[in-house]
Design a protein around this motif. Structure first.
Motif, PDB file in Angstrom:
ATOM      1  N   LEU A 165       4.924 -31.326 -30.406  1.00  0.00           N
ATOM      2  CA  LEU A 165       4.300 -31.767 -29.791  1.00  0.00           C
ATOM      3  C   LEU A 165       3.304 -32.179 -30.248  1.00  0.00           C
ATOM      4  CD1 LEU A 165       5.702 -32.467 -26.078  1.00  0.00           C
ATOM      5  CD2 LEU A 165       5.654 -33.578 -28.274  1.00  0.00           C
ATOM      6  N   ALA A 166       2.505 -30.503 -30.814  1.00  0.00           N
ATOM      7  CA  ALA A 166       0.930 -30.778 -30.982  1.00  0.00           C
ATOM      8  C   ALA A 166       0.340 -31.429 -31.961  1.00  0.00           C
ATOM      9  CB  ALA A 166       0.748 -29.523 -31.756  1.00  0.00           C
ATOM     10  N   ASP A 167       1.009 -32.212 -33.064  1.00  0.00           N
ATOM     11  CA  ASP A 167       0.414 -33.317 -34.274  1.00  0.00           C
ATOM     12  C   ASP A 167       0.351 -34.768 -33.235  1.00  0.00           C
ATOM     13  OD1 ASP A 167       0.522 -31.321 -36.575  1.00  0.00           O
ATOM     14  OD2 ASP A 167       2.526 -32.313 -36.384  1.00  0.00           O
ATOM     15  N   ASP A 168       1.220 -34.473 -32.472  1.00  0.00           N
ATOM     16  CA  ASP A 168       0.866 -36.253 -31.084  1.00  0.00           C
ATOM     17  C   ASP A 168       0.558 -35.942 -30.259  1.00  0.00           C
ATOM     18  OD1 ASP A 168       3.861 -37.520 -31.517  1.00  0.00           O
ATOM     19  OD2 ASP A 168       4.831 -35.471 -31.601  1.00  0.00           O
ATOM     20  N   TRP A 169      -0.396 -34.396 -30.128  1.00  0.00           N
ATOM     21  CA  TRP A 169      -1.116 -34.024 -28.768  1.00  0.00           C
ATOM     22  C   TRP A 169      -2.902 -34.876 -29.663  1.00  0.00           C
ATOM     23  CZ3 TRP A 169      -5.242 -31.080 -29.134  1.00  0.00           C
ATOM     24  CH2 TRP A 169      -6.323 -31.252 -28.310  1.00  0.00           C
ATOM     25  N   LYS A 170      -2.040 -34.330 -30.747  1.00  0.00           N
ATOM     26  CA  LYS A 170      -4.133 -34.588 -31.547  1.00  0.00           C
ATOM     27  C   LYS A 170      -4.352 -36.032 -32.497  1.00  0.00           C
ATOM     28  CE  LYS A 170      -6.840 -31.961 -34.692  1.00  0.00           C
ATOM     29  NZ  LYS A 170      -6.552 -30.872 -35.876  1.00  0.00           N
ATOM     30  N   ALA A 171      -2.774 -36.595 -32.270  1.00  0.00           N
ATOM     31  CA  ALA A 171      -2.757 -38.312 -32.666  1.00  0.00           C
ATOM     32  C   ALA A 171      -3.113 -39.273 -31.516  1.00  0.00           C
ATOM     33  CB  ALA A 171      -1.898 -38.484 -33.476  1.00  0.00           C
ATOM     34  N   GLY A 172      -3.171 -38.363 -29.940  1.00  0.00           N
ATOM     35  CA  GLY A 172      -3.337 -38.892 -28.913  1.00  0.00           C
ATOM     36  C   GLY A 172      -2.512 -39.715 -28.234  1.00  0.00           C
ATOM     37  N   LEU A 174       0.605 -37.912 -27.375  1.00  0.00           N
ATOM     38  CA  LEU A 174       1.412 -36.688 -25.908  1.00  0.00           C
ATOM     39  C   LEU A 174       2.167 -37.744 -25.266  1.00  0.00           C
ATOM     40  CD1 LEU A 174       2.182 -34.412 -25.144  1.00  0.00           C
ATOM     41  CD2 LEU A 174      -0.489 -34.103 -23.751  1.00  0.00           C
ATOM     42  N   ALA A 175       1.599 -38.782 -23.850  1.00  0.00           N
ATOM     43  CA  ALA A 175       1.938 -39.189 -23.377  1.00  0.00           C
ATOM     44  C   ALA A 175       3.836 -40.352 -24.388  1.00  0.00           C
ATOM     45  CB  ALA A 175       1.686 -40.338 -22.376  1.00  0.00           C
ATOM     46  N   GLU A 176       3.824 -40.434 -25.297  1.00  0.00           N
ATOM     47  CA  GLU A 176       4.911 -41.502 -26.037  1.00  0.00           C
ATOM     48  C   GLU A 176       5.895 -40.421 -26.501  1.00  0.00           C
ATOM     49  OE1 GLU A 176       5.115 -44.688 -29.706  1.00  0.00           O
ATOM     50  OE2 GLU A 176       3.544 -44.034 -28.627  1.00  0.00           O
ATOM     51  N   ALA A 177       5.316 -39.179 -27.190  1.00  0.00           N
ATOM     52  CA  ALA A 177       6.148 -38.187 -27.439  1.00  0.00           C
ATOM     53  C   ALA A 177       6.902 -37.025 -26.144  1.00  0.00           C
ATOM     54  CB  ALA A 177       5.805 -36.798 -28.507  1.00  0.00           C
ATOM     55  N   PHE A 214      -4.163 -28.582 -25.543  1.00  0.00           N
ATOM     56  CA  PHE A 214      -2.965 -28.903 -25.591  1.00  0.00           C
ATOM     57  C   PHE A 214      -1.676 -28.095 -24.597  1.00  0.00           C
ATOM     58  CE2 PHE A 214       1.049 -27.728 -28.164  1.00  0.00           C
ATOM     59  CZ  PHE A 214       1.411 -28.373 -28.228  1.00  0.00           C
ATOM     60  N   ILE A 215      -2.142 -27.163 -24.518  1.00  0.00           N
ATOM     61  CA  ILE A 215      -0.552 -26.227 -24.219  1.00  0.00           C
ATOM     62  C   ILE A 215      -0.653 -26.667 -22.541  1.00  0.00           C
ATOM     63  CG2 ILE A 215      -0.290 -23.865 -22.632  1.00  0.00           C
ATOM     64  CD1 ILE A 215       0.640 -24.268 -25.884  1.00  0.00           C
ATOM     65  N   THR A 216      -1.720 -26.592 -22.185  1.00  0.00           N
ATOM     66  CA  THR A 216      -2.245 -27.432 -20.528  1.00  0.00           C
ATOM     67  C   THR A 216      -1.430 -28.620 -20.438  1.00  0.00           C
ATOM     68  OG1 THR A 216      -4.086 -25.660 -19.917  1.00  0.00           O
ATOM     69  CG2 THR A 216      -3.969 -27.617 -18.376  1.00  0.00           C
ATOM     70  N   GLU A 217      -1.984 -29.361 -21.056  1.00  0.00           N
ATOM     71  CA  GLU A 217      -1.677 -31.065 -21.070  1.00  0.00           C
ATOM     72  C   GLU A 217      -0.512 -31.772 -21.308  1.00  0.00           C
ATOM     73  OE1 GLU A 217      -4.617 -33.363 -22.799  1.00  0.00           O
ATOM     74  OE2 GLU A 217      -6.500 -32.950 -21.906  1.00  0.00           O
ATOM     75  N   ALA A 218       0.302 -30.615 -22.507  1.00  0.00           N
ATOM     76  CA  ALA A 218       1.501 -30.872 -22.445  1.00  0.00           C
ATOM     77  C   ALA A 218       2.490 -30.112 -21.794  1.00  0.00           C
ATOM     78  CB  ALA A 218       1.886 -29.622 -24.328  1.00  0.00           C
ATOM     79  N   ALA A 219       1.973 -29.541 -20.767  1.00  0.00           N
ATOM     80  CA  ALA A 219       2.773 -28.761 -20.012  1.00  0.00           C
ATOM     81  C   ALA A 219       2.937 -29.349 -19.131  1.00  0.00           C
ATOM     82  CB  ALA A 219       2.831 -27.217 -19.616  1.00  0.00           C
TER      83      ALA A 219
END
Length: 428
Positions: A165-172, A174-177, A214-219
């Protein structure tokens, strides 16, 4: 003789800010006579309503067939007169301006307290959130990853979804991924989601702030999307292999500034991830300058993990691709046995890891395939030695990519289940 304990107790209660009310033996509200004879003197009983008062209260509400109870209606309605200058009323507010019973719709003809079940064209336009999850999970089950997860469970293996999910987070995105991954993880029997690999080691995230965010928001996104599922990450923390060598730790810290052990430990302590997989691929080469060989580096790493109490905050795994080779494993029986001792038995005996994740097949940037098994799942000396690890099979896991099957999903996963109890299924 009882006066001194009473004074001491009263002083202690006063220091705690608890006052002792005055008491008199002839207090009409006292119920001390109902307490046992061994009750301490400082314990007192007082009627909130004496038995006589309680009887009067009951008679007030029950007399005349409960007339007073029937006449005790709700408080007067609270209304707002929008014609008064001091009251500001929004003309766009919904409603018909009339009082309705609790649970009844606010607008005539609506359902579920005002949520329309059908759009004007007759189609269903309101879908319950649970229906969305069920629909998406059903669609995800039909994908290659979903079918692999289902097959692996049939073969008796526990299943994780392995995503990035790191690439998705960086591309804005994250929610969709996260929602897409959640649909796969929502399937019955899926243990959790590994949402990033080589995090902080690869170049996807450039700063410590990016990494933490990233770790915080993805979690948090995954905790909301798939509550109850475990979360994992994979990385490497080279500083751990230095042990007490200060020069090594200083230089390694400069080389890998994002992989500070304290930072990684903070993620675990905060409960952001439930499993941390530490890669062992660097052990043979990273510490040559300080004459630290692979065995010593590995020993240092697991001592550091225990000393930092990481294993008390999360499930720790050792991850390795050491058994794979170009085309197939080239290890002899003796070499495979020694490698198993070094890379499987040693981490488990170090009492710092609970699981060993072994890669069985991967493809390099040039397209060359590295395997443990031979072509089309052919057995070899390495696989025969791995199959003997039945005593620790529950602690062995592997990774499977349904996008690049060796034969097909059913045959591949059936073969992997001979050695492994857990599989991380790659999400597309």
């Amino acid at each position: 003789m009882r006066l001194r304990p009473l004074i001491v107790t009263g002083l202690a209660l006063s220091m705690l800010g608890i006052g002792i009310p005055a008491w008199s033996a002839d207090d009409p509200r006292s119920c001390n006579d109902l307490m046992s004879s061994d009750t301490p003197a400082y314990v007192m009983c007082t009627w909130l309503a004496t038995p006589e008062e309680a009887a009067d209260i009951a008679r007030f509400w029950l007399d005349n067939d409960g007339e007073n109870m029937k006449n005790a209606g709700p408080n007067s309605e609270v209304g707002v007169d929008c014609s008064e200058a001091e009251n500001a009323c929004d003309p766009n507010l919904e409603g018909d301006g009339e009082m309705h019973d609790v649970g009844s719709p606010d607008v005539e003809g609506s359902e579920d307290g005002g949520t329309p079940d059908a759009c004007p064209d007759g189609t269903k336009c309101h879908i319950d959130p649970d229906e969305v999850s069920a629909t998406e999970a059903a669609a995800a089950e039909k994908t290659a990853a979903g079918q692999s997860a289902k097959t692996a469970r049939t073969d008796g293996m526990r299943v994780w979804i392995d995503a990035e999910l790191a690439d998705d987070w960086k591309a804005g995105k994250l929610a969709e991924a996260a929602k897409k991954v959640a649909a796969l993880a929502a399937q019955p029997g899926v243990v959790g989601v590994r949402f990033s690999s080589q995090v902080g080691y690869n170049k996807t995230l450039q700063t410590a702030e990016e990494l933490d965010t990233f770790i915080t928001e993805a979690a948090h996104a995954l905790r909301q999307a798939v509550p109850g599922k475990k979360l994992a990450i994979h990385t490497v923390v080279p500083a751990l292999g230095c042990g007490a060598n200060e020069a090594c730790r200083t230089e390694i810290g400069k080389k890998y500034p994002l992989l500070d052990p304290d930072k990684v430990g903070a993620w675990l302590k905060a409960g952001l991830v439930d499993q941390l997989a530490l890669d062992n691929g660097h052990l043979s080469t990273e510490y040559a300058t300080w004459r630290i060989d692979a065995a010593e580096a590995q020993r240092n790493q697991w001592i550091q993990v225990r000393a930092r109490a990481w294993d008390s905050w999360a499930h720790i795994a050792a991850e390795d691709a050491v058994f794979t080779g170009p085309g197939a494993s080239q290890l002899t029986t003796e070499q495979a046995t020694k490698t198993i001792t070094d890379r499987v038995a040693t981490p488990l005996q170090a009492d710092a890891v609970e699981t060993v994740i072994l890669w069985t097949r991967w493809q390099d940037a040039k397209g060359s395939v590295n395997r443990v098994l031979g072509d089309k799942l052919a057995d070899n000396a390495t696989w025969e030695q791995l199959k003997k690890l039945d005593a620790v099979k529950a602690r062995l896991a592997t990774i499977y990519d349904p996008a690049t099957p060796e034969v097909d999903q059913a045959a591949d996963l059936k073969k992997l289940s001979e050695v492994f109890s857990t599989v991380y299924v790659r999400a597309a």
